[in-house]
Design a protein around this motif. Structure first.
Motif, PDB file in Angstrom:
ATOM      1  N   HIS A 138       0.849  -1.192   0.000  1.00 14.76           N
ATOM      2  CA  HIS A 138       0.000   0.000   0.000  1.00 14.76           C
ATOM      3  C   HIS A 138       0.883   1.239   0.000  1.00 14.76           C
ATOM      4  CE1 HIS A 138       1.111  -0.191   4.238  1.00 14.76           C
ATOM      5  NE2 HIS A 138       0.785   1.092   4.327  1.00 14.76           N
ATOM      6  N   ASP A 140       0.886   5.441   1.698  1.00 11.65           N
ATOM      7  CA  ASP A 140       0.228   6.430   2.542  1.00 11.65           C
ATOM      8  C   ASP A 140       0.362   7.786   1.853  1.00 11.65           C
ATOM      9  OD1 ASP A 140      -0.224   4.698   5.035  1.00 11.65           O
ATOM     10  OD2 ASP A 140       1.906   4.425   4.636  1.00 11.65           O
ATOM     11  N   TRP A 205      10.714   6.960   4.877  1.00 14.08           N
ATOM     12  CA  TRP A 205      10.935   6.673   3.460  1.00 14.08           C
ATOM     13  C   TRP A 205      10.341   7.809   2.645  1.00 14.08           C
ATOM     14  CZ3 TRP A 205       8.160   3.081   6.561  1.00 14.08           C
ATOM     15  CH2 TRP A 205       6.766   3.212   6.513  1.00 14.08           C
ATOM     16  N   HIS A 211       4.842   0.348   0.128  1.00 13.03           N
ATOM     17  CA  HIS A 211       5.598  -0.507   1.044  1.00 13.03           C
ATOM     18  C   HIS A 211       4.694  -1.618   1.560  1.00 13.03           C
ATOM     19  CE1 HIS A 211       3.862   2.954   3.161  1.00 13.03           C
ATOM     20  NE2 HIS A 211       3.596   2.114   4.148  1.00 13.03           N
TER      21      HIS A 211
END
Ligand SMILES: [Fe+2]
Length: 305
Positions: A138, A140, A205, A211
């Motif tokens: 997914h 964010d 990240w 991720h």
């Protein structure tokens, strides 16, 4: 702003690759059984997400969701430790203010490592997950600092480019037309940056980088802090506006090709579109499938009326 260097992200921000930073939340006592059981006892039930993920041989995920149920904190903790559950406690800033204050102090140190980065809004989710839990691929729509506090987990971070994260899919997530799971194939694994996280390490990240997470046979506790910067706000707003245009048959330009003034204009448009209710969230209210139970398979017992 065109990206001129080869980068693992479509976001031209100061975080160019996944990297760990030290933090002191474990020494401060936030991850002990006692602290967690007491927190679970008082955490508001409406802020719990309890998920159970199943995967087929191709790595494709299906999801069952749990209700908070009526277990006391110590029992709920035992059910997570013995089961295969993934428990997300939203709004740590409200639910556990002491942890939140300590985490924001740590965030300040992480942010200082990236000149030019300035968060304008932070929010947190405390994640308690079973030894074999895995979180699917997914992204964010925010920056993330994952403060790992207990157990060991392996994080796979992928390039946030069009091949791994199509803008059309980003639009769908940002406008809440779907949950955050993205198209994924095993072929992506060749492109992953893989890191094992130990307690006391915080991982960040590039904003938007897709991720996934695998726990390494230990009960895990992490505080996932997300943050917005002005560039991420502009980009999210532009993605939302593009989602609306697309829903009306338009073919909007990719935000990747837009400079800041155009992104800012589309962000401003998104505020008006949201106020006008241009797109209704299609994320259904899930029927719950189970509630946590000590000793049940995967920690998932039958729902009780
Ligand atoms: Fe995430």
């Amino acid at each position: 702003m065109k990206q001129t260097v080869q980068t693992r992200t479509r976001y031209a921000g100061p975080i160019t690759e996944a990297r760990t930073h030290p933090h002191s939340l474990v020494e401060q006592g936030f991850a002990t059984d006692e602290a967690l059981a007491a927190m679970l006892d008082r955490y508001p039930a409406e802020l719990f997400d309890i998920n159970l993920y199943d995967y087929d041989d191709e790595g494709q995920v299906s999801l069952r969701t749990g209700a908070r149920g009526r277990l006391g904190g110590a029992e709920l903790l035992a059910a997570i430790q013995q089961g295969r559950l993934w428990v997300n406690l939203r709004e740590v800033e409200a639910g556990w203010p002491e942890l939140w204050a300590a985490a924001m102090a740590e965030f300040g140190k992480v942010q200082a490592a990236y000149p030019g980065m300035r968060a304008v809004k932070n929010a947190g989710q405390l994640i308690l997950s079973s030894p074999k839990a895995r979180v699917p691929y997914h992204f964010d729509a925010a920056g993330v600092v994952l403060f790992h506090m207990r157990g060991r987990k392996r994080i796979f971070v992928y390039p946030g480019d069009e091949a791994h994260l199509a803008e059309v899919d980003m639009e769908q997530v940002v406008s809440r037309q779907t949950t955050e799971e993205l198209p994924y194939t095993r072929a992506f694994e060749a492109d992953a940056q893989v890191m094992d996280l130990e307690p006391g390490q915080a991982l960040t990240w590039p904003i938007y980088a897709p991720h996934r997470v695998e726990n390494l046979d230990r009960f895990c506790v992490s505080l996932s802090m997300d943050f917005q910067t002005w560039p991420s706000r502009f980009r999210n707003g532009a993605l939302y506006t593009n989602a609306v245009l697309r829903s009306r048959g338009g073919r909007p330009r990719m935000t990747d090709g837009m400079a800041t003034p155009e992104l800012a204009a589309r962000w401003a448009a998104s505020l008006a579109l949201k106020r006008a209710g241009a797109l209704k969230s299609r994320i259904a209210h899930f029927e719950r499938d189970f509630e946590p139970q000590v000793g049940a398979a995967d920690g998932a017992g039958a729902l009780r009326a």
